[in-house]
Design an enzyme around this catalytic site. Structure first.
Site, PDB file in Angstrom:
ATOM      1  CB  SER A 158      -0.945   0.002   1.209  1.00 32.23           C
ATOM      2  OG  SER A 158      -0.287   0.350   2.415  1.00 32.23           O
ATOM      3  N   PRO A 197      -1.119   3.736   4.038  1.00 30.18           N
ATOM      4  CG  PRO A 197      -0.247   4.340   1.958  1.00 30.18           C
ATOM      5  CD  PRO A 197       0.169   3.837   3.307  1.00 30.18           C
ATOM      6  CE1 TYR A 198      -5.817  -3.445   4.564  1.00 28.95           C
ATOM      7  CE2 TYR A 198      -4.666  -3.215   6.662  1.00 28.95           C
ATOM      8  CZ  TYR A 198      -5.659  -3.794   5.892  1.00 28.95           C
ATOM      9  OH  TYR A 198      -6.504  -4.715   6.461  1.00 28.95           O
ATOM     10  N   GLY A 199      -4.099   1.199   6.147  1.00 22.47           N
ATOM     11  CA  GLY A 199      -4.889   1.558   7.327  1.00 22.47           C
ATOM     12  C   GLY A 199      -5.822   2.720   7.055  1.00 22.47           C
ATOM     13  CB  THR A 204      -7.946   1.969   2.312  1.00 18.02           C
ATOM     14  OG1 THR A 204      -7.506   0.748   2.902  1.00 18.02           O
ATOM     15  CG2 THR A 204      -6.894   2.532   1.373  1.00 18.02           C
TER      16      THR A 204
END
Length: 343
Positions: free
Chosen positions: A82, A140-142, A144
């Site tokens: 991510s 970025p994953y978190g 999202t």
């Protein structure tokens, strides 16, 4: 009861499907098979397609108008990826989720269980978090996942939708009956890397030893994937009690799914060596992109609202992962070496 599971051919989605079947709940699976496995859909109601494709979702509801709820597991999940591809993650996890919930509403599906993540928390001084802890995702994953939770809460406030966000900590292990497990030959989480190092006869690499934890390594709340799946069964059974839909009650909420115990990477390695009866050596290196110290759950809300608590131990999860590893290739012919969930 019949439910729709997006991402139902993946590691977690397929395990949830098995738990539902065992509990007398009929799962209908939707998966693009980009990371999911067709083998995990055998003998189950399955539709191949993208969650953003309204034609596919409409077709599912036309053939199964008795679907009562959706469990939304479809997502990209690897933190370092991510960081290198935030655009891809925002499209897959946020943009497509917005399309998916639009399709659900059009088909009058008003119950949504969302696969969220503990990676959106800002841990406290002792690294424990509950559902009221500050939200401060570090990848970025978190982010999202945080964006999706906010999106679903806003939609639920204005439309006939109720949303239960289940915040996963760190799923490991496999279905105890070995129906499904991690589909990847080289997973990116710590236990997967231990299995890989054991098979290759090389040291296990500890990524980051300068955290303010008790031994300097990252801390995680490792939950058996079957316990995680069982929590979804309880969430489906108790959905209307948790979110009544009354005008004076919330239409969305979040629940932590963890064990309530923090395990450092070095402690996980000790447990791994205990289960295997061997000694896997380790070597220390720096952090990976997006890595954080980690957190573990305060899980009182799950016990209160779901009537759920984990039943399997850390060593059970390691044992089941070890049982799954040698049969994975035979069950998943040609499975590619890719990443998996967690860290």
């Amino acid at each position: 009861m019949k439910i729709l599971i997006s991402g139902g051919a993946g590691y977690i989605g397929s395990t949830i499907a098995s738990a539902c079947l065992d509990a007398g709940i009929t799962p209908v699976l939707l998966d693009s098979l980009i990371t999911g496995r067709r083998e995990y859909t055998e003998g189950r109601l399955f539709y191949e397609g993208d969650i953003a494709d309204g034609t596919v979702v409409d077709h599912i509801f036309a053939e199964h108008p008795d679907i009562e709820a959706a469990v939304h597991c479809a997502a990209l999940t690897v933190v370092p990826d991510s960081v290198s591809d935030p655009l891809g993650y925002y499209i897959a996890n946020v943009t497509k989720s917005l399309s998916f919930v639009t399709h659900l509403l059009r088909n009058r599906c008003g119950r949504l269980i969302f696969s969220s993540s503990a990676s959106l928390y800002e841990p406290g001084e002792d690294f424990s978090v509950d559902e009221t802890s500050p939200i401060s995702p570090q990848s970025p994953y978190g982010r999202t996942k945080a964006h999706c939770e906010a999106l679903f809460a806003d939609v639920s406030a204005a439309h006939p939708l109720r949303t239960l966000s289940l915040r996963y900590f760190n799923p490991i292990g496999a279905d105890p009956w070995m129906r499904t497990g991690l589909q990847y030959a080289r997973p990116s989480h710590a236990l997967g890397k231990m299995l890989e190092a054991r098979e290759a006869g090389t040291p296990f690499i500890v990524t980051g030893t300068d955290y303010a934890t008790r031994d300097g390594s990252g801390i995680r709340d490792y939950i058996h994937v079957w316990d995680l799946a069982a929590a979804h069964v309880q969430a489906l059974r108790n959905f209307d009690t948790i979110l009544t839909g009354a005008a004076d009650t919330p239409r969305s909420t979040a629940i932590n799914l963890g064990t309530g115990r923090g395990t450092t990477v070095f402690e996980l390695l000790d447990a791994f060596n205990e289960v295997t009866g061997a000694h896997l050596t380790s070597r220390e290196t720096g952090r990976r992109p997006g890595d954080v110290a980690g957190a573990y759950a305060r899980s009182e809300r799950a016990a209160e609202l779901l009537g759920w608590k984990p039943e399997f131990t850390l060593r059970d999860a390691i044992r089941h992962a070890l049982q799954w590893a040698p049969i994975r290739e035979g069950m998943l012919e040609g499975a590619a070496a890719q990443h998996c969930v967690g860290s």
